[in-house]
Design a protein around this motif. Structure first.
Motif, PDB file in Angstrom:
ATOM      1  N   GLU A 169       0.882  -1.219  -0.017  1.00 30.47           N
ATOM      2  CA  GLU A 169      -0.014  -0.005   0.094  1.00 30.47           C
ATOM      3  C   GLU A 169       0.948   1.288  -0.013  1.00 30.47           C
ATOM      4  O   GLU A 169       1.691   1.364   1.045  1.00 30.47           O
ATOM      5  N   ILE A 170       0.510   2.010  -1.082  1.00 24.54           N
ATOM      6  CA  ILE A 170       1.649   3.198  -0.890  1.00 24.54           C
ATOM      7  C   ILE A 170       0.325   4.387  -1.251  1.00 24.54           C
ATOM      8  O   ILE A 170      -0.417   4.546  -2.173  1.00 24.54           O
ATOM      9  N   ASP A 171       0.405   5.405  -0.078  1.00 23.24           N
ATOM     10  CA  ASP A 171      -0.376   6.480  -0.262  1.00 23.24           C
ATOM     11  C   ASP A 171      -1.914   6.160  -0.414  1.00 23.24           C
ATOM     12  O   ASP A 171      -2.730   6.723  -1.126  1.00 23.24           O
ATOM     13  N   GLY A 172      -2.446   5.114   0.510  1.00 22.21           N
ATOM     14  CA  GLY A 172      -3.744   4.671   0.205  1.00 22.21           C
ATOM     15  C   GLY A 172      -4.052   3.752  -0.861  1.00 22.21           C
ATOM     16  O   GLY A 172      -5.285   3.349  -1.133  1.00 22.21           O
ATOM     17  N   VAL A 173      -3.301   3.628  -1.911  1.00 24.02           N
ATOM     18  CA  VAL A 173      -3.651   2.839  -2.831  1.00 24.02           C
ATOM     19  C   VAL A 173      -2.878   1.478  -3.042  1.00 24.02           C
ATOM     20  O   VAL A 173      -1.466   1.264  -2.448  1.00 24.02           O
ATOM     21  N   MET A 174      -3.279   0.323  -3.328  1.00 25.92           N
ATOM     22  CA  MET A 174      -2.913  -0.876  -3.099  1.00 25.92           C
ATOM     23  C   MET A 174      -2.287  -1.226  -4.448  1.00 25.92           C
ATOM     24  O   MET A 174      -2.975  -1.004  -5.428  1.00 25.92           O
ATOM     25  N   HIS A 175      -1.052  -1.990  -4.567  1.00 27.36           N
ATOM     26  CA  HIS A 175      -0.280  -2.029  -5.719  1.00 27.36           C
ATOM     27  C   HIS A 175       0.017  -3.827  -5.556  1.00 27.36           C
ATOM     28  O   HIS A 175       0.536  -4.051  -4.774  1.00 27.36           O
ATOM     29  N   LYS A 176      -0.483  -4.265  -6.737  1.00 30.11           N
ATOM     30  CA  LYS A 176      -0.150  -5.923  -6.750  1.00 30.11           C
ATOM     31  C   LYS A 176       0.978  -6.021  -7.671  1.00 30.11           C
ATOM     32  O   LYS A 176       0.969  -5.874  -8.901  1.00 30.11           O
ATOM     33  N   PHE A 177       1.654  -7.423  -7.457  1.00 30.32           N
ATOM     34  CA  PHE A 177       2.680  -7.638  -8.065  1.00 30.32           C
ATOM     35  C   PHE A 177       2.933  -9.311  -8.215  1.00 30.32           C
ATOM     36  O   PHE A 177       2.442  -9.859  -7.170  1.00 30.32           O
ATOM     37  N   ILE A 178       3.012  -9.715  -9.467  1.00 36.96           N
ATOM     38  CA  ILE A 178       3.213 -11.308  -9.619  1.00 36.96           C
ATOM     39  C   ILE A 178       4.768 -11.290  -9.879  1.00 36.96           C
ATOM     40  O   ILE A 178       5.488 -10.645 -10.171  1.00 36.96           O
TER      41      ILE A 178
END
Length: 580
Positions: free
Chosen positions: A452-461
């Motif tokens: 989570e960065i600045d309230g935004v979830m980032h997904k990585f595979i």
């Protein structure tokens, strides 16, 4: 008033059969419908096993039952161990008598029964009946309808009912919040909570959010691991004095621990007055210690529980998990052998895992075969995992065969067995396992990570190049490898158990999803900020080493929540002490 006093007297001293007889002989059964309905209501809700059947018998005997009579029976059946009978009664299939026309209250009880039965089809039928009877303006009834849809798993219909309501009370918001949070839409639950928090005008006057509102929002935060949102909900609760509510405090402990902030979780626990702490409070705090690898602290808190609070199965499981994560084998066995409740499959599973991780595989196997009930799939998978950890081929094959007999066909079973063979360089057996996977159409679950960065979830595979900043992330990874190599890092290619070249193994390791998430965190946050990552699988050995070295090289605290526990990396060390 005189009738009510007579009612209470006879019920207490003589029981419902004699009181029923009194009503019949006095003529009050037909002359006083209100008293009769109350008698039916008491019968229907009585814990006495013969009371509810007696209520149905009375209802059947009435020549012209009133709607209140029907509602009393519906209410009792909906709350009984057999709620489906409430639906049969409403449909006219339980009693042959001509029943009166149902009203909003009738439908409310039926909807509660349908929710308890998780019967989505019946909920749809009851919704149609709500519209046909013209009672769709009843806010409480529509809230019950929404709640029934949510508990049946039909969240889309629950949201549609909510959106179409012109008037909503706090119970309406709570029903949808809880449904979304406990179902598959925790992100939508948080969005709904923020909408409520920013728009009190949508609530009727003098109504405020309550502890149910807060608990539902905190549950959503805990599921996703959103610490900032959880802190916002905490501050919101303080505005209404709800942060002192014990139920809210228990949810805060759970939320903070699952979002990686053990210190905040414990602060909340210690803020509860000792005399106000409940069993749930202690369970949440013990579980918090356990999840973060503080098995000794979990044990101490368990031993400090006041005598007025009796540990339950959840308490023992939390303590055993703490011992498991910390390698406290003897302590775990002591707790297990002193349990004052009958151990279930999860308790045995934790002991098997505890023994297996410690290399005491014979004891782990003996525990499995000596249980008072047959081992389930999870228990044999636990034993297979222990065999893989210690490279014991015979035990791995035995566990894999048991899993096949039980009908298990998940990728993890095959992967663990394949990895045992690969660790012994038995590549023909590895190929055989892979062929079986292909023939059974079993595919490996891909690893992915969130940050989570600045309230935004980032997904990585693994090997991800879909992120908008993937090129920056890859350059950051090159810098990471360069800097941690100066600290002695060498890729642990033994974690890539494939018959491929060393260079290919190093490439496969470099782009694991948690490494990508950490690299993105380093370039997207200011120096010194804690990085938090959530991974769907167990962290691999190489990623564990890399995270420790990054924490030292970059002066960052990194918290990784994998599928089993938390790892807190700081100054080159991990909270798990390399035991996980």
């Amino acid at each position: 008033m005189e009738n009510l006093r007579v009612f209470g007297f006879f019920w207490f001293f003589f029981g419902f059969p004699l009181f029923h007889a009194r009503l019949l002989t006095s003529g009050h059964l037909g002359a006083h419908p209100g008293l009769r309905a109350r008698f039916l209501d008491r019968l229907a809700l009585s814990p006495h096993p013969a009371a509810l059947p007696h209520a149905l018998l009375l209802l059947r005997s009435l020549p012209t039952p009133a709607t209140n009579d029907l509602n009393a029976a519906l209410r009792g059946l909906a709350a009984s161990p057999h709620p489906a009978r409430s639906l049969l009664l409403l449909a006219g299939r339980l009693l042959p008598a001509l029943l009166p026309r149902p009203d909003a209250l009738s439908l409310s009880f039926a909807l509660k029964a349908s929710a308890r039965c998780s019967d989505a089809h019946t909920t749809v039928q009851l919704h149609a009946l709500v519209l046909r009877l013209g009672v769709a303006a009843d806010v409480r009834l529509l809230t019950t309808l929404l709640d029934s849809y949510a508990k049946c798993g039909d969240l889309a219909s629950a949201r549609k009912v909510f959106d179409e309501m012109t008037v909503r009370d706090v119970a309406t918001w709570n029903s949808l919040l809880a449904g979304l949070a406990q179902g598959t839409e925790p992100n939508l639950a948080l969005a709904l909570f923020h909408r409520l928090a920013n728009s009190f005008q949508e609530l009727p006057s003098r109504e405020e959010p309550n502890e149910v509102t807060i608990v539902a929002a905190l549950s959503a935060c805990a599921q996703i691991g959103l610490l900032k949102d959880g802190m916002y909900v905490h501050e919101f609760a303080k505005r209404f004095g709800l942060d002192r509510n014990v139920r809210v405090c228990n949810s805060l402990i759970d939320m903070y621990s699952k979002c990686g902030s053990l210190s905040r979780a414990l602060d909340v626990f210690h803020s509860i007055k000792p005399e106000d702490r409940t069993l749930v409070s202690y369970n949440a705090a013990i579980q918090a210690h356990s999840m973060h690898g503080h098995g000794g602290d979990a044990l101490r808190l368990f031993d400090e529980m006041p005598t007025r609070i009796e540990p339950d199965g959840v308490t023992y499981l939390a303590v055993l998990c703490g011992c498991n994560h910390s390698g406290l084998v003897d302590d775990g066995l002591r707790v297990f052998n002193s349990m004052r409740v009958a151990p279930n499959m999860k308790h045995y599973g934790t002991i098997v895992d505890l023994l297996g991780r410690a290399g005491r595989l014979t004891e782990a196997y003996d525990t499995v075969i000596s249980m008072p009930f047959p081992a389930d799939i999870v228990l044999w998978q636990t034993l297979l995992g222990a065999a893989k950890m210690h490279g014991v081929v015979e035990l791995a094959e035995l566990a894999a065969n048991k899993l096949a007999e039980l009908g298990s066909n998940v990728d993890g079973d095959y992967v663990l067995l394949s990895n045992v063979y690969a660790s012994k360089a038995r590549w023909m057996d590895v190929g055989r396992v892979r062929d079986t996977m292909r023939s059974n159409d079993v595919r490996k679950v891909p690893g992915f990570s969130y940050t989570e960065i600045d309230g935004v979830m980032h997904k990585f595979i693994n090997g991800d190049k879909e992120h908008p900043r993937w090129q920056e992330i890859y350059r950051a990874l090159e810098d990471i490898v360069s800097r941690i190599s100066e600290l002695g890092y060498e890729p642990e290619t033994s974690n890539v158990l494939h018959d491929i070249g060393e260079e290919e193994k190093q490439y496969a390791l470099c782009y694991h999803s948690e490494k990508l998430a950490i690299a993105f965190g380093l370039i997207a946050t200011p120096p010194g900020e804690t990085l938090r990552v959530i991974k769907n699988l167990r962290i691999c050995g190489d990623c564990h080493v890399v995270a420790k070295l990054i924490s030292k090289a970059y002066g960052r605290v990194i918290v990784i929540r994998d599928r089993a526990r938390f790892h807190r990396f700081e100054d080159g060390q991990c909270s798990c002490r390399d035991y996980w």
